[in-house]
Design an enzyme around this catalytic site. Structure first.
Site, PDB file in Angstrom:
ATOM      1  N   GLY A  99     -77.450  -0.570 -15.921  1.00  0.00           N
ATOM      2  CA  GLY A  99     -78.125   0.780 -15.759  1.00  0.00           C
ATOM      3  C   GLY A  99     -77.183   1.760 -16.494  1.00  0.00           C
ATOM      4  N   CYS A 116     -71.192  26.007  -2.302  1.00  0.00           N
ATOM      5  CA  CYS A 116     -70.346  26.333  -1.162  1.00  0.00           C
ATOM      6  C   CYS A 116     -69.497  25.090  -0.417  1.00  0.00           C
ATOM      7  CB  CYS A 116     -71.001  27.251  -0.181  1.00  0.00           C
ATOM      8  SG  CYS A 116     -69.928  28.101   1.130  1.00  0.00           S
TER       9      CYS A 116
END
Ligand SMILES: *Cc1c(COP(=O)(O)O)cnc(C)c1O
Length: 450
Positions: free
Chosen positions: A307, A374
């Site tokens: 992959g 955040c």
């Protein structure tokens, strides 16, 4: 892992030539180049791409995907290459690889669906997974793909499903070979304690059981020891252990038609480090595989499932600088966050950073590149020596093609970015930037909240 101003681990480079060396170190001919002090990918100037398509932006170089795939195929000329779709499931990439004759390793019905749509034939697909739903097993049987079975429980479920549909499904068992791939713990999949596979000691009995059950034909054996592997010794060890099992399974009269060794070949995220090539990967596997199959007088097909190697270095993530702040560190706030590229936050991964609009410069400083999410962990790069950075500069995070967009989310109310595919300097959108309406997708209010 963070190397700060050392761009070649182990080799100290004197301060005043660092920027020149680092700048040149990541370039790859016909792929990533420097033109007019701008970063160029597949012949396209990244600053123009950022202007034209906006940021953040994933950019993939088509010819690099093809050449990586060819390198693997050349190294393993007699093997089947089943691309691991989870690394990058973008449809255009699946389509390109389908056209190259790749098969697919899929881990969900969603990946199977996409692989089939892209034109990968069912005979070249293996359904992997440690916790498949009955629906997924049923689809696998109906479509006629091979299934890598992860437990005896799953074997029995699959047998019932195949029987009830009047079909025979070809299976492999996913073996846990107990091999340390010497990589990050979150991507080690073949340790004894890993959730994947059947312990080696129980594998022969599993084949005996499979041989008795209706709807099942045990056709192969499968393992995959981990990802981002930088040492070939674990591949050899895994091959030896797998061939020991093949010998025992052959001994109980089961004729295995394929041996799937997974993949996990690493790529040089940190520039200058030595990584095995597909050829070296092949040298770690093929002699053992060939000698042992010859000795047994059998000729199973070898399957590999790369992959990361196929797509990792083909793609960059372009991101614009929103703000530069001098605090405890020099923080550079960019418009991409870990919602788009989670690897640094999740695996402490290194991604090389290039100032795309000012690749080489005289002045330089030490910067920590952070996203807008955040979360304190939303950091792409720590304490990197880079050319002086200003608001609106375009940074490129290199080697973002594997486990990049495919692991993205809309966390913090952030629609996903666009993807473009470049070829010989021309760019095409292969995925549109999501608009804010996607945040409401599928959501409904109960009547009382209307
Ligand atoms: C993820 C995965 C792969 C691909 O691993 P890479 O490190 O990207 O080469 C291959 N096989 C299986 C079963 C996998 O889960």
């Amino acid at each position: 892992m963070e190397k700060g101003r050392l761009c070649s681990p182990g080799k100290k480079i004197s301060y005043n030539i660092i920027s020149v060396n680092c700048a040149a170190m990541f370039t790859i001919k016909d792929h990533l180049e420097i033109r007019n002090n701008h970063l160029v990918i597949g012949g396209a100037d990244t600053t123009v791409l950022a202007e034209q398509f906006g940021t953040p932006l994933y950019v993939t170089n088509e010819s690099r995907v093809i050449s990586n795939f060819s390198a693997y195929r050349t190294a393993f000329p007699d093997a089947h290459i089943y691309y691991a779709a989870k690394a990058n499931g973008s449809f255009a990439i699946l389509r390109m690889l389908a056209r190259q004759g790749a098969g697919a390793d899929v881990f969900s019905f969603g990946e199977l669906y996409m692989a089939l749509l892209a034109g990968i034939p069912p005979q070249k697909i293996l359904f992997n997974g440690n916790s498949k739903t009955d629906f997924e097993l049923q689809k696998a049987v109906e479509i006629g793909i091979k299934v890598s079975v992860d437990s005896l429980d799953e074997l029995h479920t699959l047998s019932k499903i195949a029987d009830s549909l009047g079909k025979i499904v070809e299976i492999a068992f996913r073996v846990n070979p107990d091999v340390s791939p010497k990589t990050h713990p979150k991507i080690s999949t073949g340790l004894k304690t890993s959730k994947f596979g059947i312990p080696s000691g129980e594998v022969v009995d599993a084949y005996k059981e499979a041989d008795k059950l209706g709807g099942i034909t045990p056709g192969g054996i499968h393992c995959h020891i981990g990802s981002q592997i930088l040492d070939t010794a674990p591949f050899t060890e895994a091959t030896q252990k797998m061939m020991d099992l093949v010998e025992k399974i052959t001994g109980i009269g089961i004729n295995l038609k394929f041996v799937d060794m997974g993949s996990g070949l690493g790529i040089p995220y940190e520039k200058g480090i030595k990584v095995p090539t597909p050829r070296e990967h092949a040298k770690a596997i093929l002699p053992v595989f060939e000698e042992r199959t010859r000795a047994l007088g059998i000729s199973p097909k070898l399957i590999l499932e790369p992959g990361r190697f196929i797509v990792g270095d083909t793609t960059i993530l372009l991101t614009r600088v929103n703000t530069v702040k001098k605090a405890a560190k020099n923080f550079v706030g960019v418009d991409a966050g870990f919602n788009l590229l989670v690897r640094p936050a999740m695996y402490d991964s290194y991604h090389h950073v290039v100032v795309a609009n000012n690749v080489k410069s005289q002045g330089e400083d030490t910067y920590t590149i952070v996203g807008p999410i955040c979360e304190t962990g939303d950091i792409f790069a720590k304490d990197r020596t880079l050319p002086q950075i200003e608001k609106n500069d375009i940074l490129a995070l290199l080697d973002a093609g594997a486990y990049g967009f495919s692991m993205s989310s809309q966390y913090n109310g952030r629609p996903r970015c666009a993807e473009v595919l470049v070829k010989d300097g021309e760019a095409d959108i292969i995925r549109s930037r999501e608009d804010f309406e996607v945040l409401l997708n599928g959501q409904k209010l109960p009547a009382r909240l209307m």
